[in-house]
Design an enzyme around this catalytic site. Sequence first.
Site, PDB file in Angstrom:
ATOM      1  N   ASP A 165       0.851  -1.195   0.000  1.00  0.00           N
ATOM      2  CA  ASP A 165       0.000   0.000   0.000  1.00  0.00           C
ATOM      3  C   ASP A 165       0.887   1.246   0.000  1.00  0.00           C
ATOM      4  OD1 ASP A 165      -2.221   1.707   0.258  1.00  0.00           O
ATOM      5  OD2 ASP A 165      -3.294   0.305   1.531  1.00  0.00           O
TER       6      ASP A 165
ATOM      7  N   HIS B 294       2.448   1.903  -3.088  1.00  0.00           N
ATOM      8  CA  HIS B 294       1.554   2.837  -3.769  1.00  0.00           C
ATOM      9  C   HIS B 294       2.067   4.276  -3.736  1.00  0.00           C
ATOM     10  CE1 HIS B 294      -2.134  -0.085  -3.484  1.00  0.00           C
ATOM     11  NE2 HIS B 294      -1.087  -0.615  -4.071  1.00  0.00           N
TER      12      HIS B 294
END
Length: 430
Positions: free
Chosen positions: A250, A273
């Site tokens: 993430d 991310h």
Amino acid sequence: MEFPINCICTSNLLLVITLVLLHFTSSLEFESFLQLPRSGFSVIRKPRKEVGIFLHVTAYGAVGDGIHDDTEAFRNAWKVACTFPQRATIIVPEGFTYLVQPIDFAACQTEVTLRILGAIIAPKDPKVWLGLNPRKWLYFHGVEQLTLEGGGTINGMGKDWWALSCKTNATLPCHHAPTAITFHRCKNLKVRDISIIDSQQTHITFTNCRSIVVSNVTLTAPVESPNTDGIHISASSDVQVSDTSIKTGDDCVSIVSNSSRIVITGLACGPGHGISIGSLGRWSEWSEVRDVMVDGAYLSNTQNGVRIKTWQGGAGYVRRVTFKNVWMENVTNPIIVDQYYCDAPEPCINQTSAVHVDKISFVGIKGTSGSDEAIRFACSDSSPCQGLYLEDIQLITYTGVATSFCWKAQGSSSGVVYPSPCFPTNESVI
Ligand SMILES: *[C@@H]1O[C@H](CO)[C@@H](O)[C@H](O)[C@H]1NC(C)=O
Ligand SMILES: *[C@@H]1O[C@H](CO)[C@@H](O)[C@H](O)[C@H]1NC(C)=O
Ligand SMILES: *[C@@H]1O[C@H](CO)[C@@H](O)[C@H](O)[C@H]1NC(C)=O
Ligand SMILES: *[C@@H]1O[C@H](CO)[C@@H](O)[C@H](O)[C@H]1NC(C)=O
Ligand SMILES: *[C@@H]1O[C@H](CO)[C@@H](O)[C@H](O)[C@H]1NC(C)=O
Ligand SMILES: *[C@@H]1O[C@H](CO)[C@@H](O)[C@H](O)[C@H]1NC(C)=O
């Protein structure tokens, strides 16, 4: 068009080498400490001339075989440390593995150092969390003057944990995944020289904290692990994050709700991310994030590069944010401001209120984009982005032609900007 790609690569390489050196310089500095008999605590003089109270978790019954539950020993060492008027150091010895269940390190006025030399591991069975705080594993709250250091490892046992969850096997029960380390209502924190591996959820969360220094920290989780943000900063101010390497599934760093004065330098991120401000403004919330500086980051194979994301219907603002000296390698969305963020099962309806976005600078952002659209400014119809600024941008794609997208985006640029900016006019910089 031609760009000094070699020059980008060389700088890249230098940055990588620096980061690698940072992570692998030997632990010569860690001198051996005197292992004292099980006397509870002792005043010792260390070779480094460090004076103070030292509490070894072994003296409080910790076994360190990775099987025995050492939670109570940690809890007691913490309790004792917090009774000292000035300073205390809790030592988690090297060469041992301590199994620790969800634990509260609560209110402490003492200046405590938790020196993790060995390994701390989480229980891998989600059932252990039943009746306990399901969202937090190592939970520090109401703590002032805490230092977490020591070169040791904190292992969330995420792979084993997820294997026993409905996420991977529908016949199994669902559980909330706990964050590895949570700091809540804390101030004057230092987190340095530690690694967290395989977290079940977010690696480190700060909420309602101020004056935080995070440095030389390595966070590693598999790319397919869900919700494993590296460092999550919420409602906190005066946060410095430097020389950190994050590989996860993430956001590497996410900054949300009411945070300010955040400085990030020397970050290596990827996979993951990227660096994210937001999401902000969900459920019509007021949220403000201001004075954020990212200076010096290397992002590789990440889904996003530098991103601001807000939900429609929110209120507040994101203001005075600078992303500077960022090298990207195969980043799918290198530069992105999205005021239409919608991570919900149903499509989000358009609304007239928005979290305002203004004075956002992107300076010295170079490298390769994994998609053609290297720059995306999708701003709100009712609250257009203002004061966007692009300077010295060189983002190329592997195959196609890099493009930029603007919707209701007002800003200006100077120097080389590729792909070319798409602002309707070159707004004067305020
Ligand atoms: C899912 O969990 C059930 C119950 O523990 C087990 O019998 C089954 O083999 C698991 N399936 C997979 C694909 O792991
Ligand atoms: C960074 O932390 C590691 C342990 O994780 C340690 O060996 C190294 O010396 C530290 N580097 C610096 C520059 O402090
Ligand atoms: C941010 O702060 C404001 C005012 O202090 C508060 O009303 C709001 O709920 C906070 N927002 C979030 C998302 O915490
Ligand atoms: C870029 O990243 C994608 C995944 O995001 C991967 O599939 C692809 O192979 C990578 N390309 C290069 C050139 O590394
Ligand atoms: C919402 O607004 C955007 C920007 O004006 C537009 O592209 C989109 O089609 C709208 N969506 C709906 C569902 O009306
Ligand atoms: C845009 O405006 C800035 C300052 O107002 C100026 O420095 C820059 O050269 C202008 N850029 C272009 C492309 O006209």
